[in-house]
Write a protein that holds these residues in place. Sequence first.
Motif, PDB file in Angstrom:
ATOM      1  N   ASP A 157       0.834  -1.191   0.000  1.00  0.00           N
ATOM      2  CA  ASP A 157       0.000   0.000   0.000  1.00  0.00           C
ATOM      3  C   ASP A 157       0.878   1.254   0.000  1.00  0.00           C
ATOM      4  N   ASP A 158       0.565   2.202  -0.901  1.00  0.00           N
ATOM      5  CA  ASP A 158       1.358   3.437  -0.960  1.00  0.00           C
ATOM      6  C   ASP A 158       1.338   4.207   0.356  1.00  0.00           C
ATOM      7  N   SER A 159       0.210   4.097   1.087  1.00  0.00           N
ATOM      8  CA  SER A 159       0.135   4.855   2.344  1.00  0.00           C
ATOM      9  C   SER A 159       1.133   4.301   3.372  1.00  0.00           C
ATOM     10  N   VAL A 186       4.075   3.123   2.469  1.00  0.00           N
ATOM     11  CA  VAL A 186       5.356   3.688   2.017  1.00  0.00           C
ATOM     12  C   VAL A 186       5.526   5.063   2.665  1.00  0.00           C
ATOM     13  N   ASP A 187       4.469   5.870   2.582  1.00  0.00           N
ATOM     14  CA  ASP A 187       4.519   7.230   3.158  1.00  0.00           C
ATOM     15  C   ASP A 187       4.774   7.178   4.665  1.00  0.00           C
ATOM     16  N   THR A 214       6.369  11.790  -5.591  1.00  0.00           N
ATOM     17  CA  THR A 214       6.536  10.684  -4.642  1.00  0.00           C
ATOM     18  C   THR A 214       6.449  11.085  -3.167  1.00  0.00           C
ATOM     19  N   ILE A 268      12.703   6.810  -1.735  1.00  0.00           N
ATOM     20  CA  ILE A 268      11.307   6.376  -1.872  1.00  0.00           C
ATOM     21  C   ILE A 268      10.989   6.230  -3.364  1.00  0.00           C
ATOM     22  N   LYS A 313       7.739   4.845  -6.057  1.00  0.00           N
ATOM     23  CA  LYS A 313       6.399   4.282  -6.264  1.00  0.00           C
ATOM     24  C   LYS A 313       6.127   4.207  -7.761  1.00  0.00           C
ATOM     25  N   GLY A 314       5.475   3.137  -8.192  1.00  0.00           N
ATOM     26  CA  GLY A 314       4.994   3.056  -9.565  1.00  0.00           C
ATOM     27  C   GLY A 314       5.924   2.305 -10.495  1.00  0.00           C
ATOM     28  N   ASP A 366       6.990   0.722  -3.293  1.00  0.00           N
ATOM     29  CA  ASP A 366       5.703   0.051  -3.403  1.00  0.00           C
ATOM     30  C   ASP A 366       5.895  -1.174  -4.301  1.00  0.00           C
ATOM     31  N   LYS A 367       4.844  -1.977  -4.410  1.00  0.00           N
ATOM     32  CA  LYS A 367       4.927  -3.243  -5.165  1.00  0.00           C
ATOM     33  C   LYS A 367       5.382  -3.012  -6.597  1.00  0.00           C
ATOM     34  N   ASP A 368       4.781  -1.971  -7.249  1.00  0.00           N
ATOM     35  CA  ASP A 368       5.092  -1.719  -8.658  1.00  0.00           C
ATOM     36  C   ASP A 368       6.563  -1.358  -8.876  1.00  0.00           C
TER      37      ASP A 368
END
Length: 248
Positions: A13-15, A17-18, A44, A203, A205-206, A241-243
Amino acid sequence: MKIYSPNVKIFDDDSDVDKYASSFVINQVGSKPYSVITLPTGSTPLGMYTLLSDAYSEGKISFRFSIFFNLDEYWPIKKSSPSSYYYYMNTNFFNKIDSPCSNRFIPNGEANDPNLESEKYNNLLDKYGESDLTVLGIGPGKTAHIGFNEVGSDYNSKTRYVLLSQETYNTNLKFFNKKEDMPIGAITQGISNILNSKKIILIAKGANKAWGINRVINGHIGTDAPASFLRYHPDVTFILDKDASEML
Ligand code: F6R
């Protein structure tokens, strides 16, 4: 030179990560209020800035004594431009916390001479010494940049004026109203400034970060993937994140 294996944390979940990224800043400032912290802009870290601002509003933390340095700024650009990193930092973070203006440093996009401004910024970084914590993003696709250290940047590079790569230019065009408004260059801390930090987190994401993350963690270290120089640092954590982790 000794090569280290970075810590890698992957979240669904991106949240999360944050949350994890913001916990590094909160722990750093909590344990040493007058920490020197280097910060990125971009899409990001927006969630991290929201969590940090919330922590301040809820009385959980004060940034009163922290010293903030930004990694980079477009040049030339007006501070009042909504696309400037000056504007970004103020609206997304600094105006929401108790950090006095005198404790925040961003390269001046309005300076007449970007080379002179880079030299001044570098001197300022030297004056404050090493950062306690540096937060990074990573460039999209094959750029693998940190700050605006594009392909070709060496590990001993310092703050300087650079031209953006075509891929960075194309990706960041979305942050400008008109093509004519986007500068082709920027002032960026160099790789050596970044490595001169006690602790570093990156960090990502994506899916457009997946190639770079794998290249940087598992490929050779070299100027064709500037973020790979992070493996010369003993305390780096990749927060993904996963991506962004899908090619590892
Ligand atoms: C910006 C910076 C850049 C960005 C990178 C990723 O201050 O230092 O290296 O971190 O271009 O940008 P986003 O987060 O927009 O994908």
